[in-house]
Scaffold this active site. Structure first.
Site, mmCIF file in Angstrom:
data_model
loop_
_atom_site.group_PDB
_atom_site.id
_atom_site.type_symbol
_atom_site.label_atom_id
_atom_site.label_comp_id
_atom_site.label_asym_id
_atom_site.label_seq_id
_atom_site.Cartn_x
_atom_site.Cartn_y
_atom_site.Cartn_z
ATOM 1 N N GLU A 275 0.625 -1.123 -0.044
ATOM 2 C CA GLU A 275 0.077 -0.085 -0.115
ATOM 3 C C GLU A 275 0.731 1.324 -0.090
ATOM 4 O O GLU A 275 0.506 2.072 0.755
ATOM 5 C CB GLU A 275 -0.953 0.076 1.298
ATOM 6 C CG GLU A 275 -1.916 -1.059 1.258
ATOM 7 C CD GLU A 275 -2.637 -1.211 2.542
ATOM 8 O OE1 GLU A 275 -4.091 -1.369 2.270
ATOM 9 O OE2 GLU A 275 -2.171 -0.832 3.467
HETATM 10 C C1 NGO Z 1 -3.955 -4.781 4.891
HETATM 11 C C2 NGO Z 1 -3.031 -3.739 5.379
HETATM 12 C C3 NGO Z 1 -2.713 -3.450 6.738
HETATM 13 C C4 NGO Z 1 -4.073 -3.474 7.523
HETATM 14 C C5 NGO Z 1 -4.763 -4.808 7.210
HETATM 15 C C6 NGO Z 1 -6.182 -4.642 7.900
HETATM 16 C C7 NGO Z 1 -2.053 -5.411 4.566
HETATM 17 C C8 NGO Z 1 -1.073 -6.061 4.047
HETATM 18 N N1 NGO Z 1 -1.701 -3.975 4.652
HETATM 19 O O1 NGO Z 1 -3.124 -5.797 4.804
HETATM 20 O O2 NGO Z 1 -2.037 -2.305 7.024
HETATM 21 O O3 NGO Z 1 -3.716 -3.461 8.956
HETATM 22 O O4 NGO Z 1 -5.013 -4.839 5.786
HETATM 23 O O5 NGO Z 1 -6.895 -5.814 7.722
#
Ligand code: NGO
Length: 485
Positions: free
Chosen positions: A297
């Protein structure tokens, strides 16, 4: 017999029951003495017996931990366990296999053995070894901090299910949780709060070493994650010079829909000095082969920036003799073949991941709609998210890692991992609730041969673990899909 994860093969011998008594001794090969001590430590409080651990001496009626002489199929992590009237014999090639045997033995003791007696083990011949090398659990200690004692408790819980990797998500927007001596404000400032405010916390390097050693004594390797280039507000807030305008943003204690809002500045040279220092210290604290770079992300970083950033950072890991693991977004960059991608998507087809597997990369599977322990079970779950859907234990259990992702063959799958993100989890009882009974389900997917897969049978075995969790003080979710006794 209600063993979780299900062993490769179990043959019952009703004439072979063995009863642990006041005169039972444990005899261990020299390199297996620590495992013998672990077994004794598990059994002594409940039995009240002495259970002396002797080095490689024949014992009259006893429990034997032998290294070598096991069926070659057991490999490095498997074992044979033979329980007969006169002896309990565990054989493995490596101490880790004996440790796995001890976990099985523990589950074979009647529940009364967690708080009473008698201590009769059923006569069996078990041959057992894992399907996948990587059987992980991830704990997010950034969004909410968990103390050394709380993490140790989780380690003890997951070790019982033959999990062998603990991935610690040590940094994120809301907190930096590991002391870095060359950049001390990361911990003292970046670790000073958490979601919802409050004091947060961090591990000193000594405490972190203690955690790594505690896990290692249970044959669990810790994979530390420093999440970059996104998810870095805590670092940016700790050091103004990491920011383009030289101004530190405020600490962040929200959850927010602006996930991925922060980024290290890929064009600032200090960013790379910073990461080189951090990764040097992290590598020195890490006996395991992997460092996790997050890489998920990175919405505040452009595609070329992201690629150039990783081009600079990947060698910092390699030069310290470590391999890289990252969330599957890492596949956007040029990677050494040893790099592992952790899949967290919600679809059962993913082109970049399949292409990477074809190029020789290994994949860890954490599909968010199956393996994310922070998803609610159902609408009544008091904590957790639901962005990837509700995940009751049958959903967590009901997929085959070996064929889950299209064009990712079983041979490309390093294993499975159950991530527990902690935006909404502020107390150990929340860990209990979200991890149990789903962690055992993911553990079974990672360990047991697919031929044993059967929801009915698994549900029955799992049900028998409920009273054990109660005896251990684990505040688990009494899923309506399971007929708890
Ligand atoms: C995503 C995000 C995390 C969040 C999570 C919550 C990933 C790999 N990046 O998973 O920052 O905490 O969802 O479910």
């Amino acid at each position: 017999m209600n063993i979780v994860p299900a062993p490769v093969s179990v043959e019952r011998d009703p004439a072979g029951d063995f009863t642990i008594t006041a005169t039972t001794a444990i005899s261990a090969a020299p390199d297996a003495v620590p495992v013998g001590d672990h077994l004794a430590a598990v059994l002594r409080p409940s039995t009240g017996f002495r259970l002396p651990v002797v080095r490689d001496r024949p014992v009259d009626r006893g429990i034997l931990l032998a290294l070598g002489g096991a069926d070659p199929r057991v490999g490095d992590s498997g074992y044979q366990l033979d329980i007969g009237r006169q002896a309990v014999i565990m054989r493995a090639n490596m101490p880790s296999g004996l440790f796995a045997a001890v976990q099985t033995l523990r589950q074979l003791l009647p529940l009364a053995a967690e708080n009473g007696g008698p201590w009769t083990l059923p006569g069996v011949r078990i041959l057992d070894y894992p399907r996948f090398a990587h059987r992980g659990a991830m704990l997010d200690v950034s969004r909410h901090f968990f103390t050394v004692a709380e993490v140790k408790r989780y380690i003890d819980q997951i070790a019982q299910y033959k999990i062998n990797v603990l991935h610690l998500h040590l940094t994120d927007d809301q907190g930096w949780r590991i002391e870095v001596r060359s950049w001390p404000r990361l911990a003292t400032v970046g670790g000073s709060t958490q979601v919802g405010g409050g004091t947060g916390g961090y591990y000193t390097q000594d405490q972190y070493r203690e955690l790594v050693a505690y896990a290692a004594a249970r044959y669990i390797t810790v994979i530390p994650e420093i999440d970059v280039p996104g998810h870095t507000n805590a670092a940016l807030a700790s050091y103004p010079e990491l920011n383009r305008d030289g101004v530190a943003p405020p600490l962040f204690t929200g959850i927010g829909n602006a996930v991925g809002f922060s980024s290290l500045h890929t064009e600032l040279e200090i960013t790379y000095r910073f990461l080189d220092d951090v990764l040097a210290e992290l590598a020195a604290l890490t006996p395991g082969e992997y460092l996790h770079l997050g890489t998920d992300e990175a919405h505040a970083t452009t595609e070329p920036e992201y690629r150039r950033f990783l081009e600079r950072v990947l060698p910092m890991v390699a030069k310290r003799g470590k391999k890289v693991i990252g969330w599957h977004e890492i596949l956007r960059a040029e990677l050494p073949e040893s790099a592992v991608a952790q899949y967290w998507g919600t679809t059962s087809a993913h082109k970049e991941v399949a292409d990477a597997a074809a190029r020789g990369h290994r994949i860890v599977l954490s599909p968010a709609n199956r393996a994310y322990l922070d998803m609610k079970y159902d609408e009544d779950t008091p904590v957790g998210f639901e962005w990837a859907g509700f995940i009751d234990v049958d959903t967590a259990y009901g997929w085959d890692p070996g064929s889950y992702l299209r064009d990712v063959p079983e041979s490309a799958v390093l294993g499975v991992e159950a991530p527990l993100w902690s935006e909404t989890l502020s107390a150990p009882k929340h860990i209990d609730l979200m991890a149990f009974p789903r962690v055992p389900a993911i553990a079974e997917l990672g360990w047991s041969p697919w031929s044993t897969h059967d929801w009915e049978g698994f549900g029955r075995r799992l049900a028998a673990h409920g009273p054990r969790w109660e005896a251990q003080g684990i505040d688990f979710h009494r899923s309506s899909r399971v007929a708890w006794p």
